[in-house]
Design an enzyme around this catalytic site. Structure first.
Site, mmCIF file in Angstrom:
data_model
loop_
_atom_site.group_PDB
_atom_site.id
_atom_site.type_symbol
_atom_site.label_atom_id
_atom_site.label_comp_id
_atom_site.label_asym_id
_atom_site.label_seq_id
_atom_site.Cartn_x
_atom_site.Cartn_y
_atom_site.Cartn_z
ATOM 1 N N ARG A 41 22.867 9.470 -6.365
ATOM 2 C CA ARG A 41 23.072 8.484 -7.608
ATOM 3 C C ARG A 41 24.304 8.818 -8.751
ATOM 4 N NH1 ARG A 41 16.597 8.711 -7.792
ATOM 5 N NH2 ARG A 41 16.513 6.589 -6.634
ATOM 6 N N LYS A 203 3.292 1.894 2.641
ATOM 7 C CA LYS A 203 1.820 0.669 2.238
ATOM 8 C C LYS A 203 2.334 -0.358 2.481
ATOM 9 C CE LYS A 203 -0.294 3.209 -1.609
ATOM 10 N NZ LYS A 203 0.213 3.417 -2.781
HETATM 11 P P1 ADP Z 1 10.850 3.830 0.714
HETATM 12 O O1 ADP Z 1 10.564 5.069 0.063
HETATM 13 O O2 ADP Z 1 12.226 3.825 1.704
HETATM 14 O O3 ADP Z 1 10.600 2.518 0.437
HETATM 15 P P2 ADP Z 1 8.095 4.346 1.787
HETATM 16 O O4 ADP Z 1 8.904 4.470 0.609
HETATM 17 O O5 ADP Z 1 7.126 2.697 1.575
HETATM 18 O O6 ADP Z 1 9.685 3.515 2.205
HETATM 19 O O7 ADP Z 1 7.792 4.968 3.119
HETATM 20 C C1 ADP Z 1 8.020 5.759 3.672
HETATM 21 C C2 ADP Z 1 7.236 6.627 3.984
HETATM 22 O O8 ADP Z 1 6.455 6.036 5.103
HETATM 23 C C3 ADP Z 1 7.607 7.910 4.866
HETATM 24 O O9 ADP Z 1 7.362 9.204 4.163
HETATM 25 C C4 ADP Z 1 7.132 7.929 6.307
HETATM 26 O O10 ADP Z 1 6.633 9.237 7.204
HETATM 27 C C5 ADP Z 1 5.845 7.427 6.321
HETATM 28 N N1 ADP Z 1 4.958 6.215 8.182
HETATM 29 C C6 ADP Z 1 6.370 5.639 8.068
HETATM 30 N N2 ADP Z 1 5.054 5.222 8.990
HETATM 31 C C7 ADP Z 1 4.112 5.749 8.769
HETATM 32 C C8 ADP Z 1 3.495 5.559 9.922
HETATM 33 N N3 ADP Z 1 3.238 5.197 10.584
HETATM 34 N N4 ADP Z 1 2.285 6.461 9.710
HETATM 35 C C9 ADP Z 1 2.234 6.965 8.197
HETATM 36 N N5 ADP Z 1 2.693 7.390 7.193
HETATM 37 C C10 ADP Z 1 4.355 6.856 7.569
#
Ligand code: ADP
Ligand code: MG
Length: 398
Positions: A41, A203
């Site tokens: 960043r 989520k």
């Molecule tokens: P970003 O930061 O890219 O927007 P998110 O914060 O929405 O992404 O999601 C990332 C998290 O989702 C990761 O920590 C990952 O471990 C979790 N995750 C992905 N798939 C699953 C799953 N099937 N069950 C539980 N957690 C999950």
């Protein structure tokens, strides 16, 4: 509405207050002092800082770091970032332990043209998150010109991202802000088709608005990550102990129906009985047994998604396909990263954003083969959804 950019303003001799996103992870060095663990960043803000320095403006940098809750917290000081920035710029970067007030104003009055100061964490003041008028005015008192280059914080109406702009005559976008808006509005408003969106992560509730918007413009919306299980359960599938948001089942079902086949869900899964590196993982098709949880998309789903990506002309990706932090559940995410990189080599315009998505991408080694890696998570989703970003709306019209 187009906003002022650095090309529209003359910064020579001016006090230029630049809101950057220096919300970086910190580490502790051997001697116990804090150091910057990942400077992505900081590097992203260099073009704007260099532009103002080269044109002999006075650079006054402000940022938040972490969540100090409106009071000073030495663990979340930006002092270590000032040192790191000094090394990157090969210039002396002064640091002020005050963010606003008479002392800072005096120091700034004594600055030479073409020099740099970083002020302490804006969130040490409760007025920052409250978008307080007094704090906004105190920030504006430091500046002749305000520049917002903190795309990652542009979806928040805080004093340093929005409020301050009201009290300066000139409020412009920085270079990073410009490039983010250009790439993301291109994907949102004028995508070449076929357009493929990939959404995953933790989520579904965080991303409903974006899913709804993208399910209208994208030809295929590929779903992975934990959010798949809310969709699958809503459609009557067995999802075992996978993470599901029970209060979003109805919304997920209606989104899926409205999208008329464009939302694609995984049909096989890497499952285990525990979220652990030593858990025994296996692949199941369709229904997930009741004692297991889905932790990654399976190989057949990877093939389907790769096929959809292969002739894409526009790709936008947010959210990992599985729990990529654990090796045995990372494969789906890594293979999708490669498929996006391959499609980009074949001429697609690709955008990847989101904190975890970008760190997964970096782990895959394919970052350099993506057209645009966004520094925004929430800001990127908000822009793609078509909602207003307060940090952009507050700037002066061009
Ligand atoms: P970003 O930061 O890219 O927007 P998110 O914060 O929405 O992404 O999601 C990332 C998290 O989702 C990761 O920590 C990952 O471990 C979790 N995750 C992905 N798939 C699953 C799953 N099937 N069950 C539980 N957690 C999950
Ligand atoms: Mg995240």
């Amino acid at each position: 509405m187009p906003k002022l950019t650095l090309d529209d303003i003359d910064v020579r001799g001016q006090r230029v207050l630049i809101r950057v996103d220096f919300n970086v992870p910190l580490d502790t060095s051997e001697d116990g002092s804090p150091t910057v663990a990942d400077d992505t960043r900081i590097r992203a803000a260099l073009p704007t800082i260099r532009h103002v320095l080269d044109n002999k403006g006075k650079v006054i940098l402000i940022s938040h770091l972490g969540r100090p809750g409106g009071q000073p917290n030495p663990d979340l000081s930006l002092a270590a970032v000032a040192d790191h920035l000094g090394t990157l710029l090969d210039e002396r970067v002064r640091f002020s332990s005050n963010t606003v007030g008479d002392t800072v104003e005096e120091v700034i009055a004594g600055m030479n043209d073409g020099s740099v100061i970083l002020l302490e964490n804006t969130r040490f003041d409760p007025g920052e998150k409250a978008n307080d008028e007094e704090f906004s005015k105190a920030l504006a008192a430091l500046a002749d010109i305000y520049v917002n280059d903190a795309f990652g914080a542009a979806h928040r109406a805080h004093a340093s991202t929005a409020g301050v702009a009201k009290y300066v005559d000139t409020a412009a976008m920085g270079r990073l802000m410009e490039s983010e808006i250009e790439a993301l509005t291109r994907v949102r408003d004028t995508p070449d088709h076929p357009m493929v969106a990939i959404l995953g992560g933790a989520k579904v509730s965080d991303k409903l608005g974006t899913i709804r918007a993208l399910s209208k413009t994208a030809d295929h919306l590929l779903i992975g990550g934990a959010m798949s299980y809310t969709f699958l359960k809503a459609l009557g599938r067995e999802v075992g102990r996978s993470r599901v948001e029970e209060d979003r089942l109805d919304t997920a079902e209606s989104l899926f129906k409205e999208a008329d086949g464009r939302i694609v869900l995984p049909n096989d899964h890497v499952v285990a009985d525990d979220l652990d590196e030593d858990a025994e993982a296996s692949v199941v098709e369709d229904n997930i047994p009741e004692d297991l949880m889905g932790l990654d998309i399976g190989p057949a789903t990877v093939d389907t998604y790769r096929e959809a990506l292969s002739d894409a002309k526009t790709i936008v990706w947010n959210g990992p396909m599985g729990v990529f932090e654990i090796e045995q559940f990372a494969k789906g995410t890594m293979e999708i990263a490669e498929a996006v990189a391959d499609a980009t080599d074949d001429g697609a315009f690709s955008v990847v954003g989101g904190g975890d998505s970008v760190s997964a991408l970096s782990r895959s080694g394919f970052t350099d083969r993506i057209s645009h890696v966004s520094t925004g998570g929430g800001a990127m989703l908000t822009l793609l959804e078509g909602a207003e970003l307060p940090g952009i709306a507050a700037l002066s019209d061009a």
